[in-house]
Scaffold this motif. Structure first.
Motif, PDB file in Angstrom:
ATOM      1  N   ALA A 122      11.531   9.333   5.116  1.00 52.03           N
ATOM      2  CA  ALA A 122      11.534   8.102   4.788  1.00 52.03           C
ATOM      3  C   ALA A 122      12.172   7.249   6.075  1.00 52.03           C
ATOM      4  N   PHE A 123      13.181   7.717   6.868  1.00 56.47           N
ATOM      5  CA  PHE A 123      13.606   7.165   8.025  1.00 56.47           C
ATOM      6  C   PHE A 123      12.508   7.021   8.808  1.00 56.47           C
ATOM      7  N   ARG A 124      11.696   8.021   9.360  1.00 55.65           N
ATOM      8  CA  ARG A 124      10.753   7.809  10.099  1.00 55.65           C
ATOM      9  C   ARG A 124       9.698   6.764   9.819  1.00 55.65           C
ATOM     10  N   THR A 125       9.253   6.764   8.388  1.00 51.37           N
ATOM     11  CA  THR A 125       8.274   5.748   8.005  1.00 51.37           C
ATOM     12  C   THR A 125       8.854   4.267   8.245  1.00 51.37           C
ATOM     13  N   LEU A 126      10.064   4.234   8.008  1.00 53.28           N
ATOM     14  CA  LEU A 126      10.754   2.903   8.039  1.00 53.28           C
ATOM     15  C   LEU A 126      10.792   2.558   9.387  1.00 53.28           C
ATOM     16  N   THR A 127      11.069   3.443  10.265  1.00 51.32           N
ATOM     17  CA  THR A 127      11.068   3.010  11.711  1.00 51.32           C
ATOM     18  C   THR A 127       9.742   2.704  12.209  1.00 51.32           C
ATOM     19  N   VAL A 128       8.536   3.369  11.765  1.00 52.09           N
ATOM     20  CA  VAL A 128       7.150   3.052  12.242  1.00 52.09           C
ATOM     21  C   VAL A 128       7.105   1.640  11.719  1.00 52.09           C
ATOM     22  N   LEU A 129       7.297   1.250  10.443  1.00 52.51           N
ATOM     23  CA  LEU A 129       6.987  -0.057   9.971  1.00 52.51           C
ATOM     24  C   LEU A 129       7.912  -0.998  10.972  1.00 52.51           C
ATOM     25  N   VAL A 130       9.037  -0.713  11.066  1.00 52.51           N
ATOM     26  CA  VAL A 130       9.763  -1.992  11.716  1.00 52.51           C
ATOM     27  C   VAL A 130       9.204  -2.016  13.373  1.00 52.51           C
ATOM     28  N   LEU A 131       8.805  -1.241  13.858  1.00 53.91           N
ATOM     29  CA  LEU A 131       8.076  -0.959  15.025  1.00 53.91           C
ATOM     30  C   LEU A 131       6.882  -1.977  15.037  1.00 53.91           C
ATOM     31  N   THR A 132       6.075  -1.416  14.003  1.00 52.07           N
ATOM     32  CA  THR A 132       4.697  -2.277  13.974  1.00 52.07           C
ATOM     33  C   THR A 132       5.113  -3.499  13.712  1.00 52.07           C
ATOM     34  N   ILE A 133       6.126  -3.942  12.998  1.00 55.59           N
ATOM     35  CA  ILE A 133       6.077  -5.591  12.862  1.00 55.59           C
ATOM     36  C   ILE A 133       6.499  -6.141  14.114  1.00 55.59           C
ATOM     37  N   TYR A 134       7.384  -5.374  15.091  1.00 60.73           N
ATOM     38  CA  TYR A 134       8.020  -6.001  16.106  1.00 60.73           C
ATOM     39  C   TYR A 134       6.530  -6.105  17.253  1.00 60.73           C
ATOM     40  N   PHE A 135       5.927  -5.020  17.177  1.00 67.07           N
ATOM     41  CA  PHE A 135       4.751  -5.049  17.835  1.00 67.07           C
ATOM     42  C   PHE A 135       3.560  -6.177  17.737  1.00 67.07           C
ATOM     43  N   LEU A 136       3.421  -6.340  16.628  1.00 71.24           N
ATOM     44  CA  LEU A 136       2.551  -7.500  15.868  1.00 71.24           C
ATOM     45  C   LEU A 136       3.192  -8.923  16.274  1.00 71.24           C
ATOM     46  N   VAL A 137       4.539  -8.997  16.281  1.00 73.91           N
ATOM     47  CA  VAL A 137       5.016 -10.238  16.488  1.00 73.91           C
ATOM     48  C   VAL A 137       5.003 -10.751  18.101  1.00 73.91           C
ATOM     49  N   LEU A 143       1.117  -1.037  -0.039  1.00 77.37           N
ATOM     50  CA  LEU A 143      -0.091  -0.099  -0.091  1.00 77.37           C
ATOM     51  C   LEU A 143       0.873   1.343  -0.121  1.00 77.37           C
ATOM     52  N   LEU A 144       1.821   1.336   0.711  1.00 78.80           N
ATOM     53  CA  LEU A 144       2.799   2.482   0.725  1.00 78.80           C
ATOM     54  C   LEU A 144       3.687   2.412  -0.623  1.00 78.80           C
ATOM     55  N   CYS A 145       4.100   1.429  -1.340  1.00 78.13           N
ATOM     56  CA  CYS A 145       4.672   1.608  -2.358  1.00 78.13           C
ATOM     57  C   CYS A 145       3.527   2.078  -3.501  1.00 78.13           C
ATOM     58  N   GLY A 146       2.374   1.535  -3.507  1.00 79.05           N
ATOM     59  CA  GLY A 146       1.353   2.236  -4.145  1.00 79.05           C
ATOM     60  C   GLY A 146       1.198   3.541  -4.366  1.00 79.05           C
ATOM     61  N   GLY A 147       1.049   3.902  -3.216  1.00 81.55           N
ATOM     62  CA  GLY A 147       0.852   5.504  -2.873  1.00 81.55           C
ATOM     63  C   GLY A 147       2.120   6.345  -3.329  1.00 81.55           C
ATOM     64  N   VAL A 148       3.492   5.834  -2.925  1.00 83.36           N
ATOM     65  CA  VAL A 148       4.437   6.708  -3.763  1.00 83.36           C
ATOM     66  C   VAL A 148       4.602   6.647  -5.249  1.00 83.36           C
ATOM     67  N   VAL A 149       4.194   5.322  -5.683  1.00 82.72           N
ATOM     68  CA  VAL A 149       4.271   5.547  -7.172  1.00 82.72           C
ATOM     69  C   VAL A 149       2.902   6.279  -7.608  1.00 82.72           C
ATOM     70  N   ALA A 150       1.952   6.410  -7.119  1.00 86.26           N
ATOM     71  CA  ALA A 150       0.742   6.963  -7.522  1.00 86.26           C
ATOM     72  C   ALA A 150       1.151   8.825  -7.426  1.00 86.26           C
ATOM     73  N   LEU A 151       1.967   9.178  -6.519  1.00 87.92           N
ATOM     74  CA  LEU A 151       2.292  10.571  -5.902  1.00 87.92           C
ATOM     75  C   LEU A 151       3.506  11.297  -6.766  1.00 87.92           C
ATOM     76  N   VAL A 152       4.567  10.322  -6.601  1.00 88.04           N
ATOM     77  CA  VAL A 152       5.841  10.857  -7.193  1.00 88.04           C
ATOM     78  C   VAL A 152       5.829  10.896  -8.570  1.00 88.04           C
ATOM     79  N   PRO A 153       5.581  10.146  -9.697  1.00 86.28           N
ATOM     80  CA  PRO A 153       5.596  10.385 -10.813  1.00 86.28           C
ATOM     81  C   PRO A 153       4.748  11.790 -11.263  1.00 86.28           C
ATOM     82  N   PRO A 154       3.738  11.960 -10.874  1.00 79.78           N
ATOM     83  CA  PRO A 154       2.963  13.224 -11.204  1.00 79.78           C
ATOM     84  C   PRO A 154       3.837  14.632 -10.993  1.00 79.78           C
ATOM     85  N   ILE A 155       4.178  14.437  -9.668  1.00 77.06           N
ATOM     86  CA  ILE A 155       5.223  15.648  -9.157  1.00 77.06           C
ATOM     87  C   ILE A 155       6.293  15.697 -10.144  1.00 77.06           C
ATOM     88  N   LEU A 156       7.026  14.736 -10.359  1.00 75.76           N
ATOM     89  CA  LEU A 156       8.056  14.913 -11.153  1.00 75.76           C
ATOM     90  C   LEU A 156       7.729  15.334 -12.600  1.00 75.76           C
TER      91      LEU A 156
END
Length: 362
Positions: free
Chosen positions: A173-188, A97-110
């Motif tokens: 990007a760093f904060r997004t990755l941090t939240v993703l990693v923490l979310t995975i740890y909390f789920l486990v 979902l995150l990759c889909g949002g980035v792919v949808a938003l970044v190319p039009p801006i560029l």
């Protein structure tokens, strides 16, 4: 009965580690020193929380996402999947979902930025051919002002802005990755963390605390599922409308509307404003059509879709939800707005099940 001073009391019998000393006298110096240490410790704790505020916000976001995604993990486990595989599937879905949002938003801006840079010389040439603009350039010495402004300080500030923009991008990007990693740890370790939290309650009240806590977790998860469902519906509807009226980049606009619709109270209006501005930039009739569409759709969402979906998940008073959203925005920004309604639902449950019965029993 005779009075005894602390030093007159008999010492405790000698044990493995020797005889304990006599109790210290309650002197004013000792009381003041203890109070000063308490104040210093409280101030140190405040400084630590303030300095780690950014990390704590990320932890809160990750916990909120883990609580909301845990029902999906539980559903996959009921279907026979191991917990590790269930967490991996849910995490992969979030990443897609995150990759889909980035792919949808970044190319039009560029693309838009590249088109603007390519057409910039033609824009300047058109301005130079305008006699009114030339008269203003001569009258106010625009060329000389621009040349004088193009010095080392200006260039340094511009480079600083560019570096600041790059830092913002990499920081996000760093904060997004941090939240993703923490979310995975909390789920486990979700079950372990929940059991640890319940074990902090006294044994006599642990069962009741567990029942109330599980109900709160269920409400948070149901709220996230309902909010995501409403956001997806808003994005799909916007995508179909954008295709009908011929808006540029319909998928990107649909993603923007879906993401902003997750923000309570103000998110739907924010998405509508963005799409309407794009519509007016396309043409006046398209812009008017966007305004009319969102006025109708928001009424349908607010009075038909949202109440039916949220009534099954969380029961929150509308006034309390509005006040909570405003306070959440003031305290934590968008994050505060996202967790405001589940927090109010949890407080209402605690108030109804704990505080009010205790007050009635007195």
């Amino acid at each position: 009965m005779p009075d005894f001073e602390p030093e007159d009391l008999p010492a405790a019998p000698s044990g493995r580690f020797g005889t304990p000393g006599r109790p210290l006298r309650r002197s004013s110096f000792l009381l003041g020193f203890t109070g000063a240490l308490g104040v210093l410790l409280a101030y140190t704790l405040y400084l630590g929380i303030r300095n780690a505020g950014g990390i704590l916000v990320l932890v809160v976001i990750a916990l909120f996402l883990a609580v909301g995604l845990n029902p999906a993990v539980v559903r996959l486990r009921r279907w026979g999947a191991p917990r590790g595989l269930a967490v991996a599937v849910v995490a992969l879905a979030v990443v897609l979902l995150l990759c889909g949002g980035v792919v949808a938003l970044v190319p039009p801006i560029l693309t838009q930025s590249g088109q603007f840079i390519e057409q910039l010389p033609s824009y300047v040439e058109d301005l130079r051919r305008n006699p009114t603009v030339n008269d203003l350039v001569v009258r106010y010495d625009v060329v000389e002002r621009v040349q004088s402004a193009a010095n080392a300080d200006t260039i340094g500030r511009a480079l600083g802005g560019v570096l600041g923009g790059a830092q913002l991008i990499f920081g996000t990007a760093f904060r997004t990755l941090t939240v993703l990693v923490l979310t995975i740890y909390f789920l486990v370790y979700f079950d372990r963390l929940r059991s640890l939290g319940y074990s902090l309650a006294p044994r006599s009240r642990r069962e009741r605390v567990q029942l109330i806590g599980d109900e709160i977790l269920a409400k948070v998860g149901a709220y996230m599922v309902g909010a995501l469902s409403i956001a997806v519906l808003a994005g799909v509807t916007t995508f179909v409308f954008a295709l009908i009226v011929g808006l540029p980049y319909p998928f990107a606009l649909a993603v923007v509307v879906a993401v902003t619709d997750l923000i309570p109270q103000i998110g739907a209006t924010l998405g509508a404003v963005i799409v309407s501005l794009v519509g007016f930039a396309t043409s006046l009739p398209v812009g008017i059509a966007c305004v009319v569409f969102f006025l109708i759709y928001q009424q349908v969402e607010n009075y038909l879709v949202y109440p039916k979906v949220m009534r099954r998940s969380v029961e929150v008073n509308e006034v309390a939800a509005l006040l909570a959203a405003l306070l959440g925005v003031a305290l934590l920004g968008v994050v505060g707005a996202l967790i405001a309604i589940p927090t109010v639902a949890a407080l209402q449950l605690i108030l109804r099940e704990v505080v009010l019965p205790r007050q009635e029993s007195r």
